[in-house]
Design an enzyme around this catalytic site. Structure first.
Site, PDB file in Angstrom:
ATOM      1  CD  GLU A 163      86.347  28.975  10.375  1.00 39.70           C
ATOM      2  OE1 GLU A 163      85.400  28.199  10.092  1.00 39.70           O
ATOM      3  OE2 GLU A 163      87.391  28.598  10.914  1.00 39.70           O
ATOM      4  CD  GLU A 218      88.323  24.550   7.823  1.00 38.06           C
ATOM      5  OE1 GLU A 218      88.799  23.690   8.569  1.00 38.06           O
ATOM      6  OE2 GLU A 218      88.619  25.758   7.871  1.00 38.06           O
TER       7      GLU A 218
HETATM    8  C1  GAL Z   1      88.883  26.414  11.184  1.00 36.85           C
HETATM    9  C2  GAL Z   1      87.703  25.568  11.592  1.00 36.85           C
HETATM   10  C3  GAL Z   1      87.126  26.066  12.906  1.00 36.85           C
HETATM   11  C4  GAL Z   1      88.235  26.228  13.920  1.00 36.85           C
HETATM   12  C5  GAL Z   1      89.241  27.207  13.359  1.00 36.85           C
HETATM   13  C6  GAL Z   1      90.377  27.530  14.310  1.00 36.85           C
HETATM   14  O1  GAL Z   1      89.588  25.833  10.204  1.00 36.85           O
HETATM   15  O2  GAL Z   1      86.710  25.625  10.605  1.00 36.85           O
HETATM   16  O3  GAL Z   1      86.170  25.148  13.378  1.00 36.85           O
HETATM   17  O4  GAL Z   1      88.812  25.015  14.139  1.00 36.85           O
HETATM   18  O5  GAL Z   1      89.794  26.614  12.209  1.00 36.85           O
HETATM   19  O6  GAL Z   1      91.276  28.364  13.675  1.00 36.85           O
END
Ligand code: GAL
Length: 866
Positions: A537, A463
């Site tokens: 993710e 990100e």
């Molecule tokens: C994502 C991020 C993670 C964590 C997660 C929580 O966007 O990459 O590190 O913060 O959100 O939802």
């Protein structure tokens, strides 16, 4: 869901056959409790030495530690008040051999001083776990480590180096007052050749000043020397660190193994040499051998030796059978054997396909992954090796087959665990940058990790604000060029949370999706049909173990699979999307375990996250069972919530079931509440007016009851039960037994709301207490009252090194022998000393029958250490 924090919305985007392990390695393998693959190996990162001139000595024991001060030189051992750098061999007052460190604390590594600090209410700290680190906390942000060690005079003539697996962060290192270097990264490994600075035949003073003022992430990162330190001795003609690269290709009946060994000549004259490589199969049998004579290598220069060996009938590394081979590289010159270096590796093929996802050994494998940070209950970021294995075991039990090292290079032992247990890894660097520093960190990650069969893809970032821009593309190109040069066998991805199709999307081999709706993912695939993709993710579902209603004040989130931040989804949502789309290689759930920091959706008093499928201790939440149902193919049934709802008689309770069987029927006090068919990748729900007693689910297949699950209304907390994950550990000064602690009623049923405070003691010496092995209750007599030393003071055979309970709002100390149960459970970590014997753990709480358990710490040869 209400009460999101501001940040939550501002989201942006080895050759003596068979003797490969060091002495003691076989002793470390315990027969009874766990498969051999679950034990840490005697050597880390797959690289080891066998008999030969090389020594790799663990340098974890016997350190001294003191906090310094980031602002005040007087409190920082004078650092900043004298001209430290005016002469290069006068760095740091504590470097002096006569420096009195008796007031410094004695400790062993790994060590994380952040976890020892109190929790502080400060919104700036919330995401980082509410520990006082940073510009506003100079008195707790700098730590000094001092280690005095001897080198025998007989070592003169050898090359000596120091290897640090990871220090958080900004480490400045001096030996005998000589400046060795600074290492910025809190995650990338670093090393120094210290030959020129050491005293052979005398004491040596190593100083590491660690400055954890700055953060690198937005999560808890710890502070200090939280990974191993090694002292390495070699002959001048040797293989340098990570100097052996093994790649494999598989033909139908034979595997080609290419071994490229880097040979360094630190003699003052050119040296001819011979390199012999032997491949050992998993039983230690030599299955291939090749000897190459190299042209003389210039003085203080290096040369590669490339060898190609054939392994007939190769056994492939797979998730179910993670078979490891070893390449043992022996370097010789006229004087004899100069070095022997062992490198473990696996033989397997991997492929990402744009339409059919990921393939291992030619078979499609959907990545059922989890993202994870590296901290654990009671321990912070300083995890004994056994805990790495423990965590991977837990994830595998759930049915997970993949792990993303979000968002940083992992500890080497994490990859050892994944190699040995069978877990695929997306290996991620911390710094998305083509600066020298960024490329150096990435290069160290690749060179260290490229021989691990578990690693299947590199991730260059997460990100990043520049992800959708030409600048982002430029950076990604440079990082990908480096990756290709160092490792032509693996592809590169980046975890992007927007701008898919722009910026670096066209550079990465595999498009990474952090979240993103199904429509967007489908549209992307249509537009770029030849690019493979993966859910870098997914989910970010929030829940608190054992909680069934949101409570903003206490900072708890209900465990039904209903709650996720705006960018995220429920477990069911993402998995249905991914399971239905063969082109998606799979996804990585945010997260496998809860971690410190990021207490979304709340802030203080919450200090740790709710994203895990397991809490910080590794106790499963209800969502865990959703994955167990749909990620594993063995029959399962899970029923929740608990059935203790006093005061809510007659009111409806949401009852959920996870099962992968055909049909489930629910009963309250033996009265059927109806049966329902189980939807694929779904769950079942009933509304049940509460009446105390027994709620039972029966799961059917082919009309027959296959499994039943009951939740009973329990009585009050009555006693403690102790359940060690292993009742036998190795007396090597490192091994750990993870003891789960349950508070049960008189009938032995877990009391789902119990929050009793429990004190733990290591009592007596070997055999002094007639304890039941698996946590029987009963009170001990006065003569047997606990005599355990307080935490931190060495007891003979074992020590308590931390406690935890998975409560995201608990401000209790982790480094303590006291912990409250949280919803009936807590955990205590017992670490072996180097003295074998019985470790009696006693748990005591006012009003409860106490419990004892005996852990046998069996004789083992500790790893060679300095
Ligand atoms: C994502 C991020 C993670 C964590 C997660 C929580 O966007 O990459 O590190 O913060 O959100 O939802």
């Amino acid at each position: 869901m209400s009460d999101w924090t501001r940040r939550d919305f501002i989201k942006i985007g080895a050759a003596t056959t068979g003797s490969a392990m060091l002495p003691g390695a076989t002793n470390r393998l315990l027969a009874a409790e766990v498969p051999a693959s679950s034990q840490p190996v005697a050597h880390t990162s797959g690289a080891a030495e066998v008999a030969g001139p090389r020594e790799r000595l663990l340098m974890d024991f016997g350190w001294r530690f003191h906090l310094g001060n980031a602002n005040n030189p007087e409190k920082d051992f004078g650092y900043g008040s004298r001209s430290e750098f005016s002469k290069t061999n006068d760095l740091f007052a504590p470097s002096q051999s006569d420096f009195d460190d008796s007031q410094w604390r004695a400790l062993d590594l790994p060590h994380d001083w952040a976890v020892e600090l109190p929790f502080v209410e400060d919104t700036e700290l919330t995401r980082h776990g509410s520990k006082p680190l940073g510009r506003n906390y100079p008195e707790t942000s700098v730590g000094w480590y001092r280690r005095v060690f001897q080198l025998p005079a007989s070592d003169a003539g050898k090359r000596i180096s120091l290897e640090f697996d990871g220090v958080f962060r900004n480490a400045m290192v001096a030996l005998n007052g000589d400046f060795l270097g600074c290492n910025l990264s809190g995650y990338a490994p670093f090393s120094y050749d210290i030959t020129d600075f050491v005293n052979f035949g005398g004491p040596n003073v190593l100083i590491v000043r660690v400055d954890a003022t700055e953060q690198e992430g937005w999560f808890y990162e710890g502070a200090g020397i939280y990974r191993h330190v090694w002292l390495v001795k070699t002959a001048p003609l040797h293989v340098p660190q990570w100097g052996v690269q093994v790649t494999t290709s598989v033909r139908p009946s034979v595997a080609e193994v290419t071994v490229i060994s880097q040979i360094a000549n630190d003699h003052d004259d050119a040296s001819p040499c011979q390199v012999e490589t032997v491949i050992l199969d998993p039983d230690g049998k030599a299955v291939a051998r090749q000897t190459t004579s190299l042209d003389p290598i210039n003085a203080h220069d290096e040369a590669p030796c490339r060898q190609k060996l054939s392994v007939p009938d190769a056994q492939l590394w797979s998730l179910d059978k993670p078979v490891l081979y070893r390449a043992v590289v022996t370097v010789s010159n006229a004087a004899g054997v100069s070095d022997r270096y062992e490198q473990s590796f696996g033989i397997r093929t991997i492929r990402f396909d744009a339409n059919h996802g990921f393939f291992l050994n030619g078979e499609p494998v959907k990545l059922k992954g989890t993202c994870n940070h590296q901290d654990h209950a009671g321990l912070g970021s300083a995890l004994p090796d056994r805990i790495q294995f423990y965590r991977i075991e837990k994830l595998k039990e759930m049915g997970s087959n993949a792990y993303r090292t979000s968002h940083n290079p992992p500890t080497p032992e994490l990859l050892d665990a994944c190699d040995r247990l069978g877990m695929l890894v997306m290996d991620e660097t911390r710094m998305f940058s083509s600066s020298d520093e960024g490329l150096s960190q990435f290069s160290r990650l690749i060179r260290r990790d490229r021989n691990h069969p578990c690693v299947v893809i590199w991730s260059i970032g997460n990100e990043e604000p520049a992800q959708g821009t030409p600048r982002g593309a430029n950076i990604a190109k440079a990082m990908k060029r480096l990756a290709r040069r160092l490792d032509p066998t693996r592809l590169v991805t980046e975890a992007m949370n927007n701008s898919w199709g722009l910026g670096l999307s066209s550079v990465v081999d595999v498009q990474g999706f952090n979240y993103g709706k199904a429509e967007k993912i489908d549209a992307y695939h249509q537009k770029f049909p030849s690019q493979p993709s993966v859910g870098t993710e997914v989910a970010s579902t929030v829940s608190t173990r054992g909680i069934y209603a949101n409570d903003a004040e206490l900072g708890y989130v209900s465990s039904y699979d209903l709650y996720a931040p705006p960018w995220a989804t429920t477990a069911e949502d993402w998995w249905r999307t991914y399971d239905e789309r063969p082109f998606l290689s799979g996804g990585f759930v945010w997260t496998g375990f809860d971690y410190r920091g990021e207490p979304t959706p709340y802030g203080w008093p919450c200090i740790s996250s709710h994203f895990g499928l397991m809490d910080t201790c590794g106790f499963p939440k209800d969502n865990y069972y959703y994955y167990l149902a749909w990620w594993r193919d063995r029959p399962m049934l899970h029923l929740f919530p608990h059935w203790n709802w006093a005061g809510r008689e007659g009111q409806p309770i949401h009852v959920w079931c996870y099962s992968n069987l055909e049909r489930v029927e629910l009963f309250l006090n033996n009265r059927s509440l109806g049966a329902q068919d189980v939807p694929h990748n779904g769950h079942l729900e009933w509304q049940v007016p509460y009446a105390p007693g027994v709620i039972e689910a029966r799961a059917y297949k082919g009309g027959r009851v296959v499994l039943t699950e009951r939740r009973e209304t329990t009585g009050a907390p009555a006693r403690i039960v102790l359940r060690p994950d292993r009742a036998r550990i190795s007396a090597d000064g490192e091994d750990v037994s993870v003891v789960a602690v349950q508070v049960v009623d008189a009938q032995g049923r877990l009391v789902p709301y119990a929050s009793n405070e429990i004190a733990f003691h290591i009592v007596g010496g070997t055999g002094s207490l007639n304890a039941s092995r698996h946590g029987g209750g009963g009170r001990i007599s006065d003569a047997e009252q606990p005599v355990g030393p307080p935490l931190g003071v060495l007891s003979a055979c074992g020590n308590i090194i931390g406690v935890g309970n998975g409560d995201p709002s608990s401000h209790e100390a982790d480094k303590s022998n006291i912990r409250r149960a949280f919803n009936g459970l807590c955990v205590v970590f017992v670490q072996a000393t180097k003295q074998p014997g019985e470790v009696h753990l006693l748990a005591r709480s006012s009003g409860l029958d106490e419990a004892t358990v005996t852990i046998i710490s069996q004789s083992a040869t500790p790893r060679p250490a300095v």
